[in-house]
Design an enzyme around this catalytic site. Sequence first.
Site, PDB file in Angstrom:
ATOM      1  CG  HIS A 131      -1.724  -1.228   1.408  1.00 20.92           C
ATOM      2  ND1 HIS A 131      -2.999  -1.419   0.928  1.00 20.92           N
ATOM      3  CD2 HIS A 131      -1.374  -2.385   2.024  1.00 20.92           C
ATOM      4  CE1 HIS A 131      -3.415  -2.643   1.253  1.00 20.92           C
ATOM      5  NE2 HIS A 131      -2.442  -3.250   1.917  1.00 20.92           N
ATOM      6  CB  SER A 164      13.906  22.938 -14.592  1.00 17.17           C
ATOM      7  OG  SER A 164      13.196  24.154 -14.643  1.00 17.17           O
ATOM      8  CE  LYS A 170      11.785  20.238 -11.467  1.00 16.18           C
ATOM      9  NZ  LYS A 170      10.773  19.341 -10.942  1.00 16.18           N
ATOM     10  CD  GLU A 211       9.540  12.655 -15.342  1.00 12.66           C
ATOM     11  OE1 GLU A 211       8.546  13.348 -15.128  1.00 12.66           O
ATOM     12  OE2 GLU A 211      10.676  13.130 -15.544  1.00 12.66           O
TER      13      GLU A 211
END
Length: 465
Positions: free
Chosen positions: A161, A282, A288, A295
């Site tokens: 979970h 970024s 970043k 992804e």
Amino acid sequence: MTDQSTNASWGGRFSEATDAFVARYTASVEFDQRMYRQDIQGSVAHATMLCKVGVLTEQERDDIINGLNEIQSDIENGKFEWSIALEDVHMNIEAALTAKIGITGKKLHTGRSRNDQVATDIRLYMRDEIDVISAELTRLQQGLVELAEREADTIMPGFTHLQTAQPVTFGHHLLAWNEMLERDYARLQDCRKRVNQMPLGAAALAGTTYPIDRHYTAELLGFEAPTENSLDSVSDRDFAIEFTSAASLIMMHMSRFSEELVLWASAQFQFVDLPDRFCTGSSIMPQKKNPDVPELVRGKTGRVYGHMISLLTLMKSQPLAYNKDNQEDKEPLFDTADTLRDSLRAFADMVPHLQAKKEFMREAAMRGFSTATDLADYVVRKGIPFRDAHEIVGKAVAYGLETGKDLSEMTLEELKQFSNEISDDVFDVLTLEGSVAARDHIGGTAPDQVRAAAGRARQKLSARG
Ligand code: ARG
């Protein structure tokens, strides 16, 4: 690409040229030209067989084969002019052959049709792709197994979970991914068996009146056997659906893998560091470092599922035998193979360089009472029924939450408030090392088991052809 709208292949029966737009609408050459190698391979085998059975002379066979080889190098050197009027890769190459060697070129199509030709080409293409994809999959698995061996002792929290459940070793987690890929490999190999059957000789749908030797052509092309039924041969695309289904499962696994890497690379988890060369920054936020590769793999999973649905829908309700609908099989199939191959390649390149951030993994495993089950099992071993043990540990956890202490950080006196059966030796099981080492059976997370499992996995990988 040239665009004239007459087609010499069937001009005899027609009183007007194909409408220019219809020619473009029905053409597949823009995407099926990528099968040129397989088309030539199939034609060389077909011509060789036609000569063996006496339909072509040796001179004709040699002229055809030499012409086809020249065409192949023209294509590879960018000297070949593809024509939309010639519709597809098959007719483009055949027309070029006739232009090169004259009338003999027109004999190549004896005893075959584009229907069995295209079915053969796709199968050859798929077989090549499956082999390249299987090699990338193997490379990824090798990287995972090696990393698992290096990280056999590294402790991290295991989750259910997405809540801290029990400590596990990072090596064990990596080998879970390897198991998924192991099944994926087996599925690809199984799919390959059904891909590797030869439809050539089915001709348009009913077979041919020439004395062809299909076993011989199959052997020349490395197919396991000729297909049994000509109607099925030209219309079957099961193997393509099967491939996209095996590919979908692989992408599903890769997306799970990706999701974990994305989470783990975040400042909140900090379990792994991805190599900079697999990430981007970024343009506005200087801090970043984005996990683009996982992804994108996660994102690309969708198009592969889509291709499987496209092909299932393409085949639904098609009457026997060949229908032009089937021309629509190629783009989904090609994109599936490209997406899968590239995704596996990126991961195979990246995985060996994953850096485990052991301190953060360990610290996370210390939070969340990950050894609560170990305490319950300990109390059970002291003679208390499991249900009561569960209650005892539940109270200890509540106390830990109140006081901000992990179970292993409590004193013996504190622990004794919950059960008198608890004594000094409890600390052996409350440590993370004690917890993982105790799960010492096949399939368990103990470091020794991880090393043994990695050894077995390595053996399976090296037994692959
Ligand atoms: N380009 C076609 C395809 O991809 C080749 C077969 C066409 N056959 C025909 N009878 N029109 O399926």
